[in-house]
Design a protein around this motif. Structure first.
Motif, short mmCIF file in Angstrom:
data_model
loop_
_atom_site.label_atom_id
_atom_site.label_comp_id
_atom_site.label_asym_id
_atom_site.label_seq_id
_atom_site.Cartn_x
_atom_site.Cartn_y
_atom_site.Cartn_z
N VAL A 113 0.86 -1.19 0.00
CA VAL A 113 0.00 0.00 0.00
C VAL A 113 0.89 1.24 0.00
CG1 VAL A 113 -1.91 -1.16 1.17
CG2 VAL A 113 -0.20 0.04 2.52
N LYS A 114 0.33 2.34 -0.39
CA LYS A 114 1.12 3.58 -0.47
C LYS A 114 1.66 3.99 0.90
CE LYS A 114 1.11 8.24 -2.12
NZ LYS A 114 0.88 8.99 -3.31
N SER A 115 0.81 3.95 1.89
CA SER A 115 1.21 4.36 3.24
C SER A 115 0.34 3.64 4.26
CB SER A 115 1.07 5.87 3.40
OG SER A 115 1.42 6.27 4.69
N LEU A 116 0.99 3.09 5.27
CA LEU A 116 0.26 2.39 6.33
C LEU A 116 0.02 3.32 7.51
CD1 LEU A 116 1.96 -1.11 6.56
CD2 LEU A 116 -0.41 -0.63 5.97
N PRO A 117 -1.12 3.19 8.16
CA PRO A 117 -1.31 3.90 9.42
C PRO A 117 -0.49 3.19 10.50
CG PRO A 117 -3.25 2.58 8.89
CD PRO A 117 -2.28 2.42 7.75
N ILE A 118 0.60 3.80 10.92
CA ILE A 118 1.53 3.19 11.86
C ILE A 118 1.23 3.67 13.28
CG2 ILE A 118 3.99 3.00 12.50
CD1 ILE A 118 3.21 1.53 9.91
N GLU A 119 1.28 2.74 14.21
CA GLU A 119 1.09 3.05 15.62
C GLU A 119 2.43 3.03 16.34
OE1 GLU A 119 -1.71 4.03 16.81
OE2 GLU A 119 -3.08 3.45 15.22
N GLY A 120 2.49 3.59 17.53
CA GLY A 120 3.73 3.68 18.29
C GLY A 120 4.34 2.34 18.65
N TRP A 121 3.52 1.30 18.73
CA TRP A 121 4.04 -0.03 19.11
C TRP A 121 4.51 -0.84 17.91
CZ3 TRP A 121 -1.21 1.25 19.77
CH2 TRP A 121 -2.07 0.70 18.82
N ASP A 122 4.27 -0.36 16.67
CA ASP A 122 4.66 -1.11 15.48
C ASP A 122 6.18 -1.10 15.32
OD1 ASP A 122 2.07 -1.77 14.69
OD2 ASP A 122 1.81 0.11 13.60
N VAL A 123 6.77 -2.27 15.23
CA VAL A 123 8.22 -2.41 15.06
C VAL A 123 8.53 -2.33 13.57
CG1 VAL A 123 10.18 -3.95 15.40
CG2 VAL A 123 8.43 -3.79 17.15
N PRO A 124 9.42 -1.39 13.18
CA PRO A 124 9.73 -1.25 11.75
C PRO A 124 10.61 -2.40 11.23
CG PRO A 124 11.08 0.24 13.05
CD PRO A 124 10.13 -0.42 14.00
N LEU A 125 10.51 -2.63 9.95
CA LEU A 125 11.31 -3.64 9.27
C LEU A 125 12.55 -3.01 8.67
CD1 LEU A 125 8.38 -5.42 7.38
CD2 LEU A 125 9.42 -6.08 9.56
N GLN A 126 13.59 -3.82 8.48
CA GLN A 126 14.79 -3.35 7.79
C GLN A 126 14.68 -3.56 6.28
OE1 GLN A 126 15.47 -5.07 11.08
NE2 GLN A 126 15.17 -2.91 11.52
N ALA A 127 13.81 -4.48 5.88
CA ALA A 127 13.60 -4.74 4.44
C ALA A 127 12.28 -5.47 4.27
CB ALA A 127 14.74 -5.57 3.87
N ILE A 128 11.75 -5.39 3.05
CA ILE A 128 10.59 -6.17 2.63
C ILE A 128 10.97 -6.81 1.31
CG2 ILE A 128 8.18 -6.16 1.93
CD1 ILE A 128 9.17 -3.20 3.80
N ILE A 129 10.72 -8.12 1.20
CA ILE A 129 11.03 -8.83 -0.03
C ILE A 129 9.76 -9.44 -0.57
CG2 ILE A 129 12.43 -10.63 -1.10
CD1 ILE A 129 14.39 -10.31 1.28
N THR A 130 9.51 -9.20 -1.85
CA THR A 130 8.36 -9.77 -2.56
C THR A 130 8.93 -10.50 -3.79
OG1 THR A 130 7.92 -7.99 -4.12
CG2 THR A 130 7.05 -7.72 -1.86
#
Length: 194
Positions: A170-187
């Motif tokens: 998706v273009k942009s996710l609604p992120i919350e304070g508890w969401d842990v970010p990823l270092q990469a996404i692979i598809t």
């Protein structure tokens, strides 16, 4: 009376339906493309080869990492799978003779009681429902990965790498304070390094 759904729940439902609508051939082709993309565009760029890697058993239309598992076994890299313990995840070694049990969600987990913590892994390849190009991840809503890696520093092990079908972006996710970010996404078609 009108009920309004949480935007994250609405998005989660739509993206889960998109991945579940993929045919068996599309799922198989995606798994094959994923292993090529991961080995050629991600692992080859790593400063050192990982020793301990976590994967998952695919469920609910998630992209399957089973070919990645075979690749890691061929490279003598230890594979671990998540096990729910006290609302967080620990990781159990996965070998061909692993015995299984169903967790509370009906997902198979290794029966062994020998676990390691997430911090002891080099890379955690994790499933997701949705993602954006900034490393945002929308999970199933249980928060297990977020709680497990809540205190993880971005530049410290393990690397958190999301695996997904391209239809889950998706273009942009609604992120919350508890969401842990990823270092990469692979598809199957891209490798996004954050």
């Amino acid at each position: 009376m009108t009920y309004h759904l949480d935007p994250r729940q609405t998005l989660r439902r739509q993206l889960r339906q998109a991945r579940r609508s993929l045919s068996a051939d599309e799922q198989r082709n995606a798994a094959q493309a994923l292993v090529i993309r991961t080995t050629k565009h991600f692992l080859d760029q790593q400063a050192q080869s990982p020793n301990k890697v976590a994967l998952y058993l695919s469920n609910d239309g998630e992209i399957s990492p089973h070919l990645l598992c075979e690749y890691f076994w061929q490279q003598d890299i230890a594979i671990y799978l998540p096990v729910i313990q006290d609302k967080q995840l620990v990781f159990a070694r996965y070998v061909p003779e692993t015995e299984w049990q169903s967790n509370v969600y009906g997902i198979q987990e290794p029966t062994t009681t020998e676990h390691i913590a997430g911090a002891d892994l080099d890379i955690v390849f994790l499933p997701l429902v949705g993602f954006d190009s900034n490393g945002g991840r929308l999970g199933m809503g249980g928060g297990f990965y977020d709680r497990t890696f809540a205190n993880k520093k971005v530049d410290k092990a393990p690397q958190l790498i999301g695996l997904a079908h391209d239809c889950q972006e998706v273009k942009s996710l609604p992120i919350e304070g508890w969401d842990v970010p990823l270092q990469a996404i692979i598809t199957p078609k891209q490798c996004i390094i954050v």
